[in-house]
Design an enzyme around this catalytic site. Sequence first.
Site, PDB file in Angstrom:
ATOM      1  N   GLU A 178       0.811  -1.387   0.089  1.00 46.48           N
ATOM      2  CA  GLU A 178      -0.025  -0.008  -0.134  1.00 46.48           C
ATOM      3  C   GLU A 178       0.856   1.196   0.145  1.00 46.48           C
ATOM      4  OE1 GLU A 178      -2.868   0.418   3.390  1.00 46.48           O
ATOM      5  OE2 GLU A 178      -3.550   2.188   2.543  1.00 46.48           O
ATOM      6  N   LYS A 220      -2.473  -2.025  -3.363  1.00 48.80           N
ATOM      7  CA  LYS A 220      -3.541  -0.873  -2.674  1.00 48.80           C
ATOM      8  C   LYS A 220      -3.037   0.460  -2.901  1.00 48.80           C
ATOM      9  CE  LYS A 220      -6.141  -0.173   1.592  1.00 48.80           C
ATOM     10  NZ  LYS A 220      -6.757  -0.545   2.705  1.00 48.80           N
TER      11      LYS A 220
HETATM   12  C1  5MM Z   1      -8.182   1.492   8.249  1.00 47.57           C
HETATM   13  O1  5MM Z   1      -7.143   2.344   8.385  1.00 47.57           O
HETATM   14  C2  5MM Z   1      -5.872   1.819   8.010  1.00 47.57           C
HETATM   15  C3  5MM Z   1      -4.793   1.816   9.170  1.00 47.57           C
HETATM   16  O2  5MM Z   1      -4.575   3.291   9.147  1.00 47.57           O
HETATM   17  P1  5MM Z   1      -3.827   3.769  10.493  1.00 47.57           P
HETATM   18  O3  5MM Z   1      -2.339   3.130  10.523  1.00 47.57           O
HETATM   19  O4  5MM Z   1      -3.430   5.422  10.212  1.00 47.57           O
HETATM   20  O5  5MM Z   1      -4.463   3.785  11.832  1.00 47.57           O
HETATM   21  C4  5MM Z   1      -5.168   2.170   6.755  1.00 47.57           C
HETATM   22  O6  5MM Z   1      -4.268   1.869   6.250  1.00 47.57           O
HETATM   23  C5  5MM Z   1      -6.179   1.993   5.661  1.00 47.57           C
HETATM   24  O7  5MM Z   1      -6.418   0.655   5.502  1.00 47.57           O
HETATM   25  C6  5MM Z   1      -5.813   2.727   4.266  1.00 47.57           C
HETATM   26  O8  5MM Z   1      -5.622   4.131   4.491  1.00 47.57           O
HETATM   27  C7  5MM Z   1      -7.356   2.740   3.462  1.00 47.57           C
HETATM   28  O9  5MM Z   1      -8.452   3.111   4.151  1.00 47.57           O
HETATM   29  P2  5MM Z   1      -9.277   4.599   3.657  1.00 47.57           P
HETATM   30  O10 5MM Z   1     -10.082   4.927   4.846  1.00 47.57           O
HETATM   31  O11 5MM Z   1      -8.043   5.446   3.203  1.00 47.57           O
HETATM   32  O12 5MM Z   1     -10.024   3.664   2.565  1.00 47.57           O
END
Ligand code: 5MM
Length: 341
Positions: A178, A220
């Site tokens: 990602e 991702k």
């Molecule tokens: C769900 O949040 C994931 C973990 O984020 P943190 O380490 O900031 O707590 C994050 O990696 C998430 O999987 C991705 O950003 C995709 O989530 P979004 O909300 O951007 O679709």
Amino acid sequence: MSIHDELQDTITALVQKGKGILAADESSPTIAKRFQAIDVESTEENRRAYRSMILSTPGLGEYISGVILFEETLGQRSDDGIMLPELCAQQGIVPGIKVDKGKLALSGAPGDEITRGLDGLEQRLTGYKEQGARFAKWRNVYHITKTTPSQLAIEANAEVLASYAAICQAQGIVPIVEPEVLIDGDHSLQRCAEVSEAVFHEVFHALHRHHVVLEHILLKPNMMVPGKQHSQKSSAEEVAIQTVKVLRRTVPAAVPSINFLSGGLSPEEATENLNAMNQLSPQPWELTFSYGRALQEPALQAWRGDMGNAASTQSALFQRARFNGAARYGKYNPLMESESS
Ligand code: 5MM
């Protein structure tokens, strides 16, 4: 079973027509922020209750093939006493685990960050696998400003992402790779595309150096969108065309699936953009979702910490999963938003 077969089985289970991934791996500070927005305290019990509720959504497996969990969730039980990874498996959903340990300022590169978590990763993966995880996720972030991301940040982050992916594959765990170019800022869609192209190119160069098997990863990435503070909005069609253009330039056809993050887009925008991409001519990879906020925001709003709202919370999540399932085929229509679930 050989490692190759194990990885292939997980890829086959994750990459299915009409399905995508639910990112429910918010770290403690992030889930606290999400809960604060609905006036809910982030206690261990509230996190367990919320995640147990959403993972129990009836029929979720119809549109969701995998769920990314946070470490704490792997060891928690549902209200009926079932381990949460087992509950996912019962829904036909593959459980996965976020394995990065968050980000730090990158020394020598003002304004840039680097993701950490490689120390002890092999040992941690062994434990996660025993707890049921079959895939993992690691997120790098890149800030767009006049001076960032620097070449150092692009190269250093690619190196850790590729190291992580190689370690996962050696353990029979499918890595989700990602690289997230953040939406914050006033940059144009064009600048997002230029930065993303450089970032993705470097990531695949590093994956090659680390002998990562591309057939056994999922990518991702962010979509190509203008910064949140940019003066102009882009249509879903513009986003789709630019996103696919950058991906075609940088992502080998061996990668089975590209599962976008939503990155701060509204749930409707995230679905519309994915839909527009799937209306373009066929691409070498599947184009699907791995959304966190764009799947969960309406569910959190419906819940607001009251377990009496469980049915409407589950229905809000199911509805977004269904719409994104339709977007996988290019068959979503914004008019569906006004239909009842
Ligand atoms: C769900 O949040 C994931 C973990 O984020 P943190 O380490 O900031 O707590 C994050 O990696 C998430 O999987 C991705 O950003 C995709 O989530 P979004 O909300 O951007 O679709």
